[in-house]
Design a protein around this motif. Structure first.
Motif, mmCIF file in Angstrom:
data_model
loop_
_atom_site.group_PDB
_atom_site.id
_atom_site.type_symbol
_atom_site.label_atom_id
_atom_site.label_comp_id
_atom_site.label_asym_id
_atom_site.label_seq_id
_atom_site.Cartn_x
_atom_site.Cartn_y
_atom_site.Cartn_z
ATOM 1 N N THR A 87 0.832 -1.208 0.000
ATOM 2 C CA THR A 87 0.000 0.000 0.000
ATOM 3 C C THR A 87 0.862 1.251 0.000
ATOM 4 O OG1 THR A 87 -1.758 -1.150 1.214
ATOM 5 C CG2 THR A 87 -1.773 1.260 1.282
ATOM 6 N N TYR A 88 1.885 1.278 0.843
ATOM 7 C CA TYR A 88 2.771 2.440 0.950
ATOM 8 C C TYR A 88 3.477 2.696 -0.380
ATOM 9 C CZ TYR A 88 5.589 5.664 3.838
ATOM 10 O OH TYR A 88 6.156 6.778 4.399
ATOM 11 N N ALA A 274 -0.398 1.579 6.926
ATOM 12 C CA ALA A 274 0.349 2.219 5.835
ATOM 13 C C ALA A 274 -0.347 3.494 5.365
ATOM 14 C CB ALA A 274 0.512 1.248 4.670
ATOM 15 N N LEU A 275 -1.662 3.449 5.256
ATOM 16 C CA LEU A 275 -2.424 4.627 4.829
ATOM 17 C C LEU A 275 -2.211 5.789 5.801
ATOM 18 C CD1 LEU A 275 -5.799 2.914 3.808
ATOM 19 C CD2 LEU A 275 -4.233 4.077 2.249
ATOM 20 N N ASN A 281 3.449 11.047 7.267
ATOM 21 C CA ASN A 281 4.899 11.140 7.064
ATOM 22 C C ASN A 281 5.316 11.605 5.674
ATOM 23 O OD1 ASN A 281 5.100 10.197 9.646
ATOM 24 N ND2 ASN A 281 5.965 8.212 9.121
ATOM 25 N N VAL A 282 4.439 11.456 4.692
ATOM 26 C CA VAL A 282 4.810 11.803 3.324
ATOM 27 C C VAL A 282 3.878 12.851 2.728
ATOM 28 C CG1 VAL A 282 5.166 10.948 0.972
ATOM 29 C CG2 VAL A 282 5.849 9.541 2.913
ATOM 30 N N GLN A 287 2.535 18.409 1.119
ATOM 31 C CA GLN A 287 1.600 19.523 0.956
ATOM 32 C C GLN A 287 2.148 20.778 1.628
ATOM 33 O OE1 GLN A 287 -1.797 17.284 2.624
ATOM 34 N NE2 GLN A 287 -2.928 17.840 0.779
ATOM 35 N N ASN A 288 2.688 20.609 2.831
ATOM 36 C CA ASN A 288 3.223 21.760 3.551
ATOM 37 C C ASN A 288 4.450 22.354 2.867
ATOM 38 O OD1 ASN A 288 1.235 21.464 5.447
ATOM 39 N ND2 ASN A 288 2.540 20.568 7.021
#
Length: 626
Positions: A87-88, A274-275, A281-282, A287-288
């Protein structure tokens, strides 16, 4: 003879049960989750004749499945790791593809800064000015598009979180029902074995959704917990998880336990873990960071604009606009306070989100990761930290908190606010003129705007040197604005500007400072705009906007590379775990074929014992009749 007949019959029955079990193994050799079965045989106690004990045949005490709890648990754990890594990796791959297919933001940045170089070649050219606004619009659009695609992945994750929680609840409910059936069936039966296999398969499925741990009860039922101890199944009871909006952000889906407590930060492993991990974490950092680049771009360009004059002779207005930092009150707040946030120093922004909380006597600030950040109370009552200023109104209650997102929405909200190309401030704001009566060797080497917000920035002023070692600055009315001793190369400041001289002034020398209204075709500020492509504006002035975007692409690329490597490792670990478990529980058709021959011969031999007993009995009857 009756004993011989009973022994033969017990052997026949035992061989028949073994053949049935082998047949079942062969039939289920490709069935997912099936564990190989075998019969457990024990010698039957026979009769004692004198000092001799003669065996009484064989008993089949159980049909047991080949099972190793350690290997099965290891398989569940590896499956959790594999599904989580899959998933990750899928999410990271999608994000990398988004970054490369959303329109080249790097090219747009280069084109934007280059357009100022072109403008500098002919600062009063209307076509060049239109080109600057066009490249600015294209750049803002690329920021918007990329941010929207990040938002779409955020929305997709919300959907997947809800779907995965539904799957977890459904699977946990099925495990609880199987627990009840297993307890009712008892141990050792074929029915119980089939139910145990089904339950193990469901636990394996559940481990793919979420990292789990298990414990067994004496009645054969199993308890299932999350990795951090939240109960999912206890005997015949299942405890459902649920999803709901984040306490601060209704657009973010969080996970709650059966009591309604938010456990999002406590979940790990499997698809759900994972979601949630990928999101925090990603995706959110990406976005920031993208928003940080947008804020830095708008702030630096607008600030430099304000340091120049446009074709109308006015101080440059903003080219870009960006949304203010997002402030979200917790849904649990009890007070009436409202918090407004603004960016006071873009170079001090970190790309982190924060939680501003009130403990009943003072306000405290921490990152969403829990790291404390020092707050400064300003003279006007506002609070400052990390390049931000907070203004609180109303009354807060102890425990009230607010989430601060300084840059989250900046990339999606950046836009071009300037519509008139004549508004581009290509010319320097100020000009200097040396007095014709100067006798010293001093000359103006630079005059720079240090505070474009100063109300008297464009007002005329005179810098004079009463002596070679002193200076004073006066306004047009002769009022002294600043004065002091002077040494060669020293910066002289007033009205929001800074003047630097080369050479040595003589007593009586002077220099006039005024608005550059007669030099509107000047390109000084346009050149300064173009040079900003390599100028540090973020990270305390160490990182340019171009570098900030390059860092973002590297950050996302590294996340994708790490995810791919982790998937490779987890795949190998899962293959090893499954192979080890199957070496014990799996069906080997060659071995089953050999066992079938063995028990077929045993069946035939037992049948021969029965036949022999019948022959002997018939012979005895014949002898008696004779």
């Amino acid at each position: 003879m009756s004993n011989m007949l009973a022994i033969g019959t017990s052997g026949l029955n035992a061989a028949q049960l073994a053949l049935n079990t082998i047949s079942n193994n062969i039939s289920n050799s490709s069935t997912t989750g099936y564990s190989r079965e075998s019969t457990v045989q024990t010698e039957q106690v026979g009769a004692t004749i004198g000092n001799l004990t003669i065996g009484g045949g064989v008993n089949v005490t159980a049909v047991q499945r080949a099972y190793n709890q350690f290997l099965t648990t290891a398989m569940w754990t590896s499956n959790s790791g594999l599904q989580g890594s899959t998933t990750y990796n899928d999410l990271a791959t999608t994000l990398n593809s988004t970054l490369s297919s959303s329109g080249n933001l790097q090219t747009s940045l280069d084109n934007f800064y280059t357009s100022f170089n072109t403008l500098a070649g002919s600062a009063d050219s209307s076509s060049n000015r239109l080109a600057v606004l066009g490249s600015a619009s294209s750049l803002a659009s690329n920021f918007n598009t990329l941010a929207q695609q990040f938002d779409q992945q955020q929305s997709s994750i919300n959907t997947q979180v809800a779907q995965t929680v539904d799957s977890i609840n459904s699977t946990a409910s099925s495990i609880a029902k199987l627990n009840q059936q297993i307890v009712q069936a008892g141990s050792g039966s074929s029915a119980s074995n089939a139910l145990l296999d089904q339950r193990d398969t469901l636990v394996n499925t559940l481990s793919g959704y979420l990292g789990v741990s298990t414990s067994f009860n004496t009645d054969g039922s199993i308890n299932v917990f999350t990795n951090t101890g939240q109960s999912l199944v206890s005997g015949s009871n299942a405890y459902a998880l649920s999803t709901g909006p984040n306490a601060y952000d209704a657009t973010t889906t969080d996970v709650m336990d059966n009591t309604g407590t938010d456990i999002t930060g406590k979940l790990s492993g499997g698809t759900l873990g994972a979601l949630l991990t990928y999101r925090s974490n990603v995706l959110v950092p990406a976005q920031n960071q993208l928003g940080l680049a947008a804020v830095g771009l708008a702030s630096s360009v607008n600030t430099q604009q304000s340091k120049g004059l446009d074709l109308n002779g006015q101080q440059g207005a903003a080219i870009f606009s960006v949304p203010s930092p997002g402030v979200s009150a917790s849904s649990a707040n009890q007070g009436s306070a409202t918090v407004a946030a603004s960016i006071s120093d873009p170079s001090a922004l970190t790309g982190s989100d924060y939680v501003l909380s009130y403990n009943g006597s003072q306000w405290n600030l921490a990152t969403t990761a829990g790291q404390s950040v020092a707050l400064t109370t300003n003279a006007n009552g506002s609070l400052s930290a990390a390049g931000l200023t907070f203004n609180v109104s109303g009354t807060a209650q102890a425990g009230d908190s607010y989430k601060i997102e300084p840059t989250r929405n900046a990339a999606s909200g950046i836009s071009v606010s300037m519509t008139d190309p004549n508004g581009i401030a290509a010319a320097a704001a100020l000009t200097t003129t040396a007095s014709s009566s100067n006798t010293g060797s001093a000359a103006v080497s630079a005059i720079t705007v240090t505070d474009p917000t100063h109300t008297n920035l464009l007002s005329s002023a005179t810098v004079s040197f009463p002596t070679a070692g002193s200076y004073q600055v006066t306004d047009s009315s002769g009022n002294v604005l600043s004065s002091g001793s002077y040494s060669s190369g020293q910066a002289i400041t007033a009205n929001g500007w800074s003047l630097t001289l080369s050479g040595t002034p003589a007593a009586g020398d002077s220099f006039a400072v005024a608005a550059n209204t007669s030099g509107l075709a000047d390109n000084s500020n346009a050149l300064s705009m173009a040079a900003m492509s390599g100028t540090g504006v973020l990270n305390s002035g160490k990182t340019s906007i171009v570098d900030a975007y390059a860092n973002l692409t590297t950050q996302i690329g590294d996340a994708g590379s790490q995810a791919s490597s982790d998937l490779t490792v987890q795949t190998a670990l899962n293959n090893q775990a499954v192979s080890a478990q199957q070496s014990v529980s799996g069906v080997n058709l060659d071995q089953e074929a050999s066992n079938m021959v063995q028990y077929q011969q045993a069946y035939q031999a037992a049948a021969h014992i029965i036949s022999t007993a019948q022959t002997l009995f018939s012979s005895l009857l014949t002898a008696i009749q004779a």
